[in-house]
Design a protein around this motif. Structure first.
Motif, PDB file in Angstrom:
ATOM      1  N   HIS A 499       0.832  -1.204   0.000  1.00 16.81           N
ATOM      2  CA  HIS A 499       0.000   0.000   0.000  1.00 16.81           C
ATOM      3  C   HIS A 499       0.871   1.260   0.000  1.00 16.81           C
ATOM      4  CE1 HIS A 499      -3.224   2.764   0.796  1.00 16.81           C
ATOM      5  NE2 HIS A 499      -2.649   3.154   1.917  1.00 16.81           N
ATOM      6  N   THR A 503       0.918   4.052  -2.942  1.00 14.71           N
ATOM      7  CA  THR A 503       0.578   5.428  -2.604  1.00 14.71           C
ATOM      8  C   THR A 503       1.709   6.382  -2.969  1.00 14.71           C
ATOM      9  OG1 THR A 503      -0.834   4.680  -0.796  1.00 14.71           O
ATOM     10  CG2 THR A 503      -0.104   6.967  -0.740  1.00 14.71           C
ATOM     11  N   THR A 551      -5.760  -4.322  -2.015  1.00 20.26           N
ATOM     12  CA  THR A 551      -4.455  -4.323  -2.648  1.00 20.26           C
ATOM     13  C   THR A 551      -4.542  -4.903  -4.055  1.00 20.26           C
ATOM     14  OG1 THR A 551      -3.311  -4.510  -0.534  1.00 20.26           O
ATOM     15  CG2 THR A 551      -2.105  -5.228  -2.479  1.00 20.26           C
ATOM     16  N   ARG A 554      -5.832  -2.220  -6.227  1.00 18.01           N
ATOM     17  CA  ARG A 554      -4.822  -1.212  -6.561  1.00 18.01           C
ATOM     18  C   ARG A 554      -3.886  -1.705  -7.661  1.00 18.01           C
ATOM     19  NH1 ARG A 554      -4.232  -1.096  -0.736  1.00 18.01           N
ATOM     20  NH2 ARG A 554      -5.564   0.526   0.132  1.00 18.01           N
TER      21      ARG A 554
END
Length: 911
Positions: A499, A503, A551, A554
């Protein structure tokens, strides 16, 4: 030290009916090699115990060679196996006795069979050697085709129906060797086998015709299969990858049918899969081709049990039943623990055997094989056969996962992945990395390493004795629980790392770094590496599973950003599947509903161009959840924005498919939601900028729709100009936001094209907008050289500008812009070959550029060059249509090029 005990103590230890266990005796056996050997010898020689042990632990493959007399009697040839070995295989002692029988002459061995038992007192024993036929109720028994410890199979003719069948009957002589309680267990299992198989009606399951009893002998009759077992096929010659996949996919569909009827097979293996080969003849060569024509059948439900069995089940806790090389780890420990996942494992083991010619685990003894099944990983199939394709290995190893939760959830899912492989589509399974294999070994090793001395011997004994199995396995479960807790802690930390990586790399601080594309690719590779390590250890708690699903989502977004459409589709589907599981557990969690809806929206967007029907379903699913969230939380801006985005994407899809009224409705609703939100006094500047950018995007898309309706050209222009004002506000609030800059440039291109084609006397305004857009895209390309869409849109803007200049009569300037656009497309093809290869719009744009250059050459009288460029234009438009056959815009461009080509050709011929 304890003195060596008498044989009677060992018999009590091996007795399954024993209710107590002498721990000191177990410890002595573990430390005394002599007694260990005595125990093994006793298990192999004691007649009564032998049957039980062999039935529980070993179902060896039995070959059935035919005698000369059988071959000459007009029955099946020696190359044909009609039925597999039955569920009760013969014991080693009986097999060794019968080796002598097989040396007899053909005239005296009409009823012998390889690996056979003592001749039964049932029909086979009473037959005369010169007459292989005998009546058995309604059946005329023709020849014996299979036998085991407690059952025997004949090819027979059913007299009343006048058809060829196979008849399986239980052996009274072998039943008589067992204690009364075990005798009833075996009779009940025989009835259960017939009952289970009779419940099934599937094209790849052997059909049961009749169940009954003749003179106290239980029997059932079934479909007679002319063919070979999969075991025989593999033993005779290697089977090609696709043929194996086709066979096992059909078998898996049959097993899934059995599961749907509430039945577990529990003994899936190559010997229990019969294949009726149906070769077809090639018209040109006369050769036979078997691929795709094989018809496999699942047979032998001797160990089947119903999924709803409770205390009445004949399988006792701790009892081990099945074929060691093909049974799952949980089945190797306790047959009562079998689930659908156990059959999936056996399917994987059968696939492994068909691909490599050997089972995943095979040792010198059944007990050692069981130990390997429980504690070791299989050798990857490609290490045994390099001809095996990587996807097939991945599918096989997923089915063979030690933990049931890591396998395919159903046999249908297993079959579906095989179908994906056969169709050339991406499979859902993902290969296990070397790092993950190491981690899995580390999690298991503490327990295995602790099994030394007497405990190691005890692990062997648990495969035999139910009470000992329960005791020792509980200890292993406790150790495994501790290991799992440590693994989940590692899992949480790893998800946090992924993560943070996503990010950081997606954040604004890195948006202007040159070669951002490569940086994102590096991130994707790192993230996917961690994901691969973690994906085989899916957490059990909803909290960890939710983090895991987000996740995965993402990573799907990263694939989207990199233009990796197919990988994005797979990742979004995985995320949706995970979110579906979580929604069932916590249906009222708004964050979970939001994540689920986002995954559906993004998958719909990935499918929009190529698969509009399923894309629309995903958009509709997302909207249903988003409307509910807005109603429940009217003050939450995030839910309003998510709904507007989905409405916008669905509006685009409906525009592309020609449903203009419905498209306009969706776009207008989205605009109204965002317009209201943009007037909120509580939004911070950053969020307001994003809302305005979303609003402008919907306004542009509405303009795109309206420009397709000539009578509404004025409204279309109004939407474009409104969108430009909105975007300028957004960029003013966040001048460094590349997405907002990108949208502003796209809007200027669209407005320039619209003014040129739809509004008279606005060519200069169109030129100004197109020129401004080209400069904006050039700056974006300079700031972000690793983003392919910027380079594509720069070429698109230049193409528009060149067309405007050509219509204004400025041919030299027009040619300059066309050549710049062509150069940018060539650069895109070199630097981003995947984008150039997969994106239909890339080929269409290049076709339009070539067409424009050809047109300018014709204006200058160079008809030869015009012919060459228009031919290139046609080739590129055809390439675009190959990727999107139903795109009306590409079809219209192609028609324009062909029309121009006719004009050019006529002019050349006239000269």
């Amino acid at each position: 030290m304890m003195t060596c005990p008498p044989d009677e103590a060992f018999r009590r230890l091996l007795d399954q009916t024993s209710v107590s266990t002498d721990q000191s005796l177990i410890e002595h056996v573990g430390s005394c090699p002599t007694c260990g050997d005595r125990l093994q010898a006793l298990a192999e020689t004691d007649d009564a115990t032998n049957v039980a042990i062999e039935t529980l632990l070993a179902r060896q493959d039995i070959a059935w060679p035919k005698t000369d007399g059988q071959a000459s009697s007009g029955q099946a040839s020696s190359g044909t196996l009609d039925l597999p070995a039955t569920e009760f295989d013969t014991a080693p002692q009986a097999r060794s006795k019968n080796r002598a029988h097989t040396r007899k002459s053909a005239s005296s061995t009409q009823s012998d069979h390889a690996g056979g038992n003592r001749e039964p007192e049932s029909p086979g024993q009473r037959r005369r050697s010169d007459d292989p036929r005998e009546d058995f109720g309604d059946y005329e028994l023709l020849r014996q085709v299979g036998a085991g410890g407690m059952g025997i199979v004949y090819q027979a003719r059913q007299k009343s129906a006048d058809r060829m069948v196979a008849v399986k009957l239980i052996r009274p002589d072998q039943l008589a060797m067992l204690p009364a309680d075990r005798r009833e267990v075996w009779k009940e299992r025989f009835r259960a086998e017939a009952k289970a198989a009779a419940r099934l009606d599937h094209e790849h399951v052997v059909t049961i015709y009749e169940v009954g009893e003749v003179e106290g002998t239980l029997y059932y009759s079934m479909q007679f299969i002319e063919g070979r077992s999969l075991s025989q096929m593999v033993g005779e010659s290697p089977i090609e990858n696709r043929r194996v996949a086709e066979l096992i996919a059909k078998v898996a569909s049959a097993v899934d049918h059995a599961h749907g009827q509430g039945i577990l097979h529990r003994d899936i293996k190559p010997q229990n899969i019969l294949v009726r080969e149906q070769p077809q003849t090639g018209a040109a060569t006369g050769t036979t081709l078997a691929v795709g024509r094989d018809r496999p059948y699942v047979a032998d439900f001797g160990l089947a049990k119903t999924l709803d069995e409770g205390g009445a089940s004949s399988t006792h806790t701790g009892e081990v039943m099945g074929s060691p090389s093909f049974m799952s780890p949980e089945q190797a420990q306790d047959a009562s623990r079998c689930t659908i996942a156990s059959d999936v494992y056996s399917l994987g083991a059968t696939l492994y055997f068909a691909l490599t010619g050997r089972p995943p685990f095979r040792a010198a003894s059944p007990l050692e094989t069981l130990r390997q099944v429980i504690g070791e990983d299989p050798v990857p199939p490609r290490e045994l056969n390099r001809a095996i394709e990587a996807d097939l290995q991945t599918i096989t190893l997923k089915a063979l996962a030690k933990e049931p939760s890591k396998r395919y959830r159903t046999a249908e899912a297993f079959a579906a992945d095989l179908e994906c492989y056969l169709d050339g589509r991406p499979i859902k399974a993902r290969p296990v990395s070397s790092t993950e294999r190491f981690m899995r070994w580390c999690r298991r090793n503490p327990a295995v390493a602790g099994l030394t001395g007497g405990v190691a011997v005890l692990l062997v004994l648990v495969a035999v004795v139910s009470m000992l199995s329960a005791i020792q396995l509980q200890r292993l479960v406790n150790r495994e629980r501790e290991a799992r807790q440590e693994a989940e802690e590692f899992f949480t930390v790893s998800l946090d790392v992924i993560h943070d990586m996503v990010t950081d790399y997606a954040g604004e601080s890195l948006e202007h770094v040159p070669q951002m594309q490569q940086a994102r690719r590096d991130l994707l590779n790192r993230a996917l590496m961690l994901y691969t390590r973690l994906s085989k250890s899916r957490p059990s708690s909803p909290e960890l599973l939710a983090a895991y699903a987000r996740t995965r989502y993402r990573i799907a977004i990263l694939h989207d950003l990199l233009g990796e459409v197919e990988q994005a589709k797979v990742a979004h589907r995985d995320a949706i599947e995970l979110f579906d599981q979580l929604r069932k557990q916590t249906p009222d969690d708004p964050q979970l509903q939001l994540s689920w809806s986002r995954a559906h929206t993004m998958l719909g967007e990935a499918l929009r161009k190529t698969e509009p029907v399923p894309a629309r379903r995903h958009f509709d699913d997302a909207l249903t959840a988003q409307r509910a969230l807005r109603e429940a939380f009217p003050d939450k801006a995030i839910y309003a924005r998510e709904q507007s985005r989905t409405l916008n994407n669905l509006g685009l899809l409906l525009t592309e498919t020609g449903d203009y009224p419905l498209a306009e409705d969706h776009l207008q609703i989205g605009i109204e939601i965002l317009d209201e939100l943009s007037r909120s006094k509580t939004l911070p500047a950053t969020e307001l900028s994003d809302v305005l950018a979303d609003l402008a995007r919907s306004q542009i898309n509405l303009g795109v729709l309206l420009r397709r309706l000539p009578e509404r050209a004025g409204e279309a222009r109004q939407q474009y100009e409104t969108a430009l004002r909105t975007l300028r506000q957004s960029v003013d609030l966040e001048p460094d936001d590349r997405d907002h800059r990108f949208r502003l440039a796209v809007a200027e291109v669209d407005l320039g094209n619209f003014l040129l084609l739809n509004v008279p006397d606005e060519k200069q305004s169109a030129r100004d907008h197109a020129g401004s857009a080209a400069k904006r895209f050039d700056r974006l390309t300079e700031d972000f050289p690793g983003i392919p869409i910027y380079l594509y849109e720069a070429a698109n803007a230049r193409n528009s500008l060149a067309g405007i200049l050509a219509m204004m009569g400025e041919s030299p300037a027009s040619m300059t812009e066309f050549r710049r656009a062509e150069s940018q497309l060539e650069q895109l093809q070199v630097e981003f070959p995947e984008f150039a290869q997969t994106e239909a719009k890339f080929h269409s744009l290049w076709g339009r550029v070539c067409g424009g250059i050809g047109f300018l050459h014709s204006q200058n009288g160079d008809w030869q060059s015009a012919r060459d460029f228009v031919a290139d234009a046609i080739d590129h438009q055809q390439a675009a249509l190959q990727r999107q056959p139903k795109n009306p815009e590409f079809a219209a461009f192609l028609e324009q090029h062909r029309s121009f080509q006719v004009t050019v050709q006529n002019r050349l011929e006239s000269n």
